[in-house]
Design an enzyme around this catalytic site. Sequence first.
Site, short mmCIF file in Angstrom:
data_model
loop_
_atom_site.label_atom_id
_atom_site.label_comp_id
_atom_site.label_asym_id
_atom_site.label_seq_id
_atom_site.Cartn_x
_atom_site.Cartn_y
_atom_site.Cartn_z
N ASP A 473 -14.09 -5.13 1.35
CA ASP A 473 -12.91 -5.27 1.02
C ASP A 473 -12.04 -6.03 0.10
O ASP A 473 -12.90 -7.21 -0.04
CB ASP A 473 -11.95 -4.98 2.28
CG ASP A 473 -10.69 -4.10 2.04
OD1 ASP A 473 -10.18 -3.90 1.21
OD2 ASP A 473 -10.42 -4.04 3.40
N ASP A 543 -5.67 3.92 1.23
CA ASP A 543 -5.26 3.56 2.61
C ASP A 543 -4.43 4.49 3.12
O ASP A 543 -4.20 4.69 4.52
CB ASP A 543 -4.64 2.10 2.84
CG ASP A 543 -5.55 1.03 2.95
OD1 ASP A 543 -6.87 1.12 3.15
OD2 ASP A 543 -4.97 -0.14 2.66
#
Length: 723
Positions: A473, A543
């Site tokens: 990430d 997301d």
Amino acid sequence: MIVYNEKLKSFHLTGGRFSYVLYVNKAGFLQNVHYGARVQESDVAYLIGYRASAYAPDSEDKNCDMALNEMPSEYSSYGRGDYREPSLIALRRDGARMSRLRYASHKIFDGVPAVKGMPHARGGGSTLAVTLKDDCSALEIVLHYTVWEESGVLVRNVEIVNTGSEPLVLEKAFSFCCDLPEGEYSLLRLCGSWARERYPETAPLAHGVTRLQSLRGASSHQVNPFTALLQKGCSEESGVCYGVQLIYSGSFALTAEKTPVGTVRLQGGIQDIGFLFSLGGGETFVTPQVMLTYSNEGTGGMLRSIHDFIRAQIVRPDCVYKRRPVLVNNWEATYFDFDNEKLFAIIDEAAQLGIDTFVLDDGWFGKRDDDRSGLGDWFVNQNKLKGGLQAVIDRCKQRGLKFGLWFEPEMISEDSDLYRAHPDWAVKKEGVKPVCGRNQLVLDFTRKEIVDYVFGVVGKVLRENDISYVKWDMNRNITEVYSAALPPEKQGEFMHRYILGVYDLAERLTAAFPNVFFEGCAGGGGRFDAGMLYYFPQIWTSDDTDAWERAKIQWGTSYAYPLSAMSCHVSVCPNHQTGRTISFETRGAVASLGATGYELDLSKMTKEDKEKTKAQIAAYKEIDELILKGDLYRLSDPFEGKYFCEMVVSKDKSRAYVVGERMLYMPCDYDVTLCLAGLDGEKTYRIRELNITASGAALCTVGLKFPRLLDFGSWTWHIEEVR
């Protein structure tokens, strides 16, 4: 194939369905005379006579330079009569910047030129390398063009060589320049924000310069390093378009300049705002590669060429067609609030449902109970996980699951042991309070010792634990743009050197752990680009897991990236990003158009949804090879109407899979026709769910009726050839 004609001083490059023709004019300038549909070698003389600008320099007369402003250049100079945006600006010690680039030599060879330290097209192909020399300085510019016989993609990049003894500073060093003939064009871009990435936006190309860019140190949620130029009348399946896509993940710029006479200059590469790269005597600077794609079959033909190329030439060969694990990630199930008991409950349920892999997300390390601390401390939080990672891994093994783990290697929290030991490792300027994003700072990856350290600590976790999957990430962009380790004259190199550090770490980790499957992520889709796909075969698409928003995000993403690159999960409702409730069936259908998985607390699901999950996983494993290898045909644009519909067809045209979703129901809206695409007109097919048998020609021309659905309803069709 690449053919050089000594008499004409021309180069004819062909690949797939395109030709790219260059020639060296009488004044020694390299110019383009054709980029488009394939032409014969016998046509090159005609093209030179027809397309070579009447205003192009045609002699050694110095007064001819003012004609450069009309010439279709292959790499444009600065300050010598071409008033369009230049490709290169080099500052010499005396303050001069002008350049005049002329042909010196060329060579043709098999394979792709080496691009050290950066992602690049892999293997095969044929390359033309043309060397230009600057009349005004000791610079040599080597233009690389690589083509593949069956591909619609042309790859370009540039080497800039300082052949003198005095240093100079590159203020701009784009990867390519492509001047196209006059015409009515529109520009397609992919733009948005966090949780709304890669929305397509098309607008007529106006006069002047249109600039797409990121200044964030990453390719960004806001603007993707892809654009397409569409000729008037171009649609999904017909018309001419040109795709431009950087194989690069850092700050970038892509520009389209429409001149007063209607010609268009496409350029791009490393972001030139703030870019100052020192080049000493004898040193070489290599630019990132760029993919150019020509299609006369509309944007659909363009995207299928791009998808094939990324799978064949960009993604790791050992991973590209490897069956993706169906996984469950605990992030939206628990966020930071988890312990052994909560994780074990999810793992136990995953085993019952047929899920392959459990991925433990943020919060397993250091002092990490929220996003204010712990980043950089890559050691297990034993207070939260009794028995450490091994206890969770053992539980996975007992239940027949593999184990995956989340890292954010590029970041550091001020409240961390690493920061207390090395505060100077963060990107910041002493005396200036740094900007925090998500309560974290960025590690200075321009420094080798920091990259080495992160490789060591992350590698230690991977070596000491049985980990099959890593989610990498990156949750904030770069500010301050300053390194304590770079001298003042090299601070302008920071952004490019940073992404080279990221590539170095990714290269070393993927090489050291070849059996670990790596997934990229950047706060969702904030670094979804061909550069990262070189290392990570798939990327967390966004997301935002709402099934209608995801349909739009996945549609936009598919302009430039294959379905196999998109990580797509079923999440809980009401959705955590939009608050919307959409049926479990629709969430599963949309998630099946990519590497599928689940992002929810399986232990809290209803019995009914558990049964639906089992069925979804079984159904996905029936079509996952199509997702990995098939051709995408997009049937209904969610940005243009009430429906989203995509169809994936096997290369041999024997199988297909259709997924559709309706947005909002309207009364009496039940007589709308959907024509399929990509099937063989001579073959006969059966649609399993409808129990319909018809020829490919009938299904693609007469079509079918859209199913009658309520708000956010969905359907899937499995299509097979009748033999």
